[in-house]
Design a protein around this motif. Sequence first.
Motif, mmCIF file in Angstrom:
data_model
loop_
_atom_site.group_PDB
_atom_site.id
_atom_site.type_symbol
_atom_site.label_atom_id
_atom_site.label_comp_id
_atom_site.label_asym_id
_atom_site.label_seq_id
_atom_site.Cartn_x
_atom_site.Cartn_y
_atom_site.Cartn_z
ATOM 1 N N LEU A 186 0.491 -1.283 -0.098
ATOM 2 C CA LEU A 186 0.150 0.095 -0.135
ATOM 3 C C LEU A 186 0.705 1.509 0.311
ATOM 4 N N CYS A 187 2.438 1.298 0.872
ATOM 5 C CA CYS A 187 2.689 2.870 0.310
ATOM 6 C C CYS A 187 3.276 2.620 -0.786
ATOM 7 N N SER A 191 2.684 8.336 -0.510
ATOM 8 C CA SER A 191 2.617 9.069 0.942
ATOM 9 C C SER A 191 1.213 9.509 1.793
ATOM 10 N N THR A 192 0.770 10.086 0.676
ATOM 11 C CA THR A 192 -0.783 10.059 1.855
ATOM 12 C C THR A 192 -1.686 10.727 0.836
ATOM 13 N N VAL A 193 -3.272 9.484 1.069
ATOM 14 C CA VAL A 193 -4.373 9.815 0.512
ATOM 15 C C VAL A 193 -4.828 10.205 1.409
ATOM 16 N N ARG A 194 -6.391 11.212 0.682
ATOM 17 C CA ARG A 194 -7.118 12.301 1.498
ATOM 18 C C ARG A 194 -8.734 10.456 2.542
ATOM 19 N N ALA A 203 2.833 4.928 6.474
ATOM 20 C CA ALA A 203 3.954 4.373 6.647
ATOM 21 C C ALA A 203 4.863 3.204 5.814
ATOM 22 N N ALA A 204 5.639 4.518 5.054
ATOM 23 C CA ALA A 204 6.109 3.744 4.169
ATOM 24 C C ALA A 204 6.892 2.146 4.752
ATOM 25 N N GLU A 205 6.122 0.993 5.405
ATOM 26 C CA GLU A 205 7.039 0.016 5.547
ATOM 27 C C GLU A 205 5.606 -1.120 4.527
ATOM 28 N N LEU A 206 6.402 -2.956 4.493
ATOM 29 C CA LEU A 206 5.000 -3.574 4.250
ATOM 30 C C LEU A 206 4.560 -3.922 4.919
ATOM 31 N N PHE A 207 3.554 -2.997 5.370
ATOM 32 C CA PHE A 207 2.632 -3.635 6.107
ATOM 33 C C PHE A 207 0.920 -4.244 5.802
ATOM 34 N N ALA A 208 1.273 -3.868 4.955
ATOM 35 C CA ALA A 208 -0.423 -3.947 4.319
ATOM 36 C C ALA A 208 0.062 -3.839 2.874
ATOM 37 N N SER A 245 -4.315 -1.092 9.410
ATOM 38 C CA SER A 245 -4.170 0.254 10.609
ATOM 39 C C SER A 245 -2.715 0.583 10.634
ATOM 40 N N ARG A 246 -1.867 -0.759 10.507
ATOM 41 C CA ARG A 246 -0.556 -0.586 10.791
ATOM 42 C C ARG A 246 0.095 0.221 9.801
ATOM 43 N N MET A 247 -0.602 0.160 8.627
ATOM 44 C CA MET A 247 -0.218 1.675 8.211
ATOM 45 C C MET A 247 -0.374 3.011 8.588
ATOM 46 N N ALA A 248 -1.551 2.645 9.395
ATOM 47 C CA ALA A 248 -1.030 4.568 9.973
ATOM 48 C C ALA A 248 -0.647 4.356 11.882
#
Length: 347
Positions: A186-187, A191-194, A203-208, A245-248
């Motif tokens: 998802l990163c 870098s952001t979504v509305r 988050a710039a990680e492979l969380f999801a 959730s981890r993406m936030a």
Amino acid sequence: MFATPARHNAMLVVGLDIGGANLKAATSDGAAVDRPFALWKHPERLSSELRSLIESLPKADAIAVTMTGELADCFVSKAEGVRSIVAAVQAAADVPVRFWQTGGEFLVASDAVELPRLVAAANWHALATFCGRVAPHGPGLLIDIGSTTTDLIPLLDGQVHSDGMTDLERLRSGELVYSGATRTPLCAFGSTVRVAGNDMPLAAELFATSRDVHLLLGNLPEDPTDSDTADGRPATCNFAMARLSRMACSDPDEIGNEFLHQFAEALAERQRRIINDALEQVLCRLDHPPHVLLSGSGSFIAERILGDMPNSSFSDVTLLANLFAKHVARSACAFAVAKLAAERLTL
């Protein structure tokens, strides 16, 4: 529509579509099987995995191969990847093997190794060459959204009419988009979504991955037995909510279910925008509105994109899944290369 022309002693061909994350196989008469395989982790096991896959299908007279797995980073280069995959198929097969190339022909193994740029990432070309018969007149466009990538392949009178042939050329032309229905981090969407009127940094990680978005939105079914996810936990909505959730940088009870669904909607819209931008780039090069062919596990994304476009943007839309049996649709590139071989090869 997809029947092989009748001929005396017609061959039965097994088609293989060898990717970096999945192996798919289909026979020219419609049997099919697919399974996950992390080629980048276990390249030494490819031959045995292919042998098992081939043995699960009826005995064939020949094997036809297309691939994308040569890009896996276990290989130093794509040329090395092609050599390794060619060798693995030959070790797994006890019948003649031919390899599809983007010139629209089959090659023997020695030529495939000598011409790796033609053999590398050729599955899109095999699928478009075979399915072009559905749009035999005028401009066409095959939109194939798979687990990892989106192919936007122009056709003209049923023939491939793309600007690019290699992955590099196709990325530059907008004909290849590295965004798919399940495996895209998802990163990679930005870098952001509305969300709910505010910018939500990611988050710039492979969380999801995109799979979590589409699970939560009901676009993909849950599979409690499948743990091929960002955190290794099952592909269910509850775990998808935790990953999202981890993406936030939060937990579900901290961020809340309502926000999570809005978050997922925003991410899905961002993915559609990324693919739509490339689609507009491709469409502007066509002289007339095309007959659009939709394929792949992520065809629901393409349907939503087309639904938001003016009807004048295309002349007709055909969902290829309605023309294949469901189990074959999952292995469409393998089926396409098998059918092409059955129609064209004389061994």
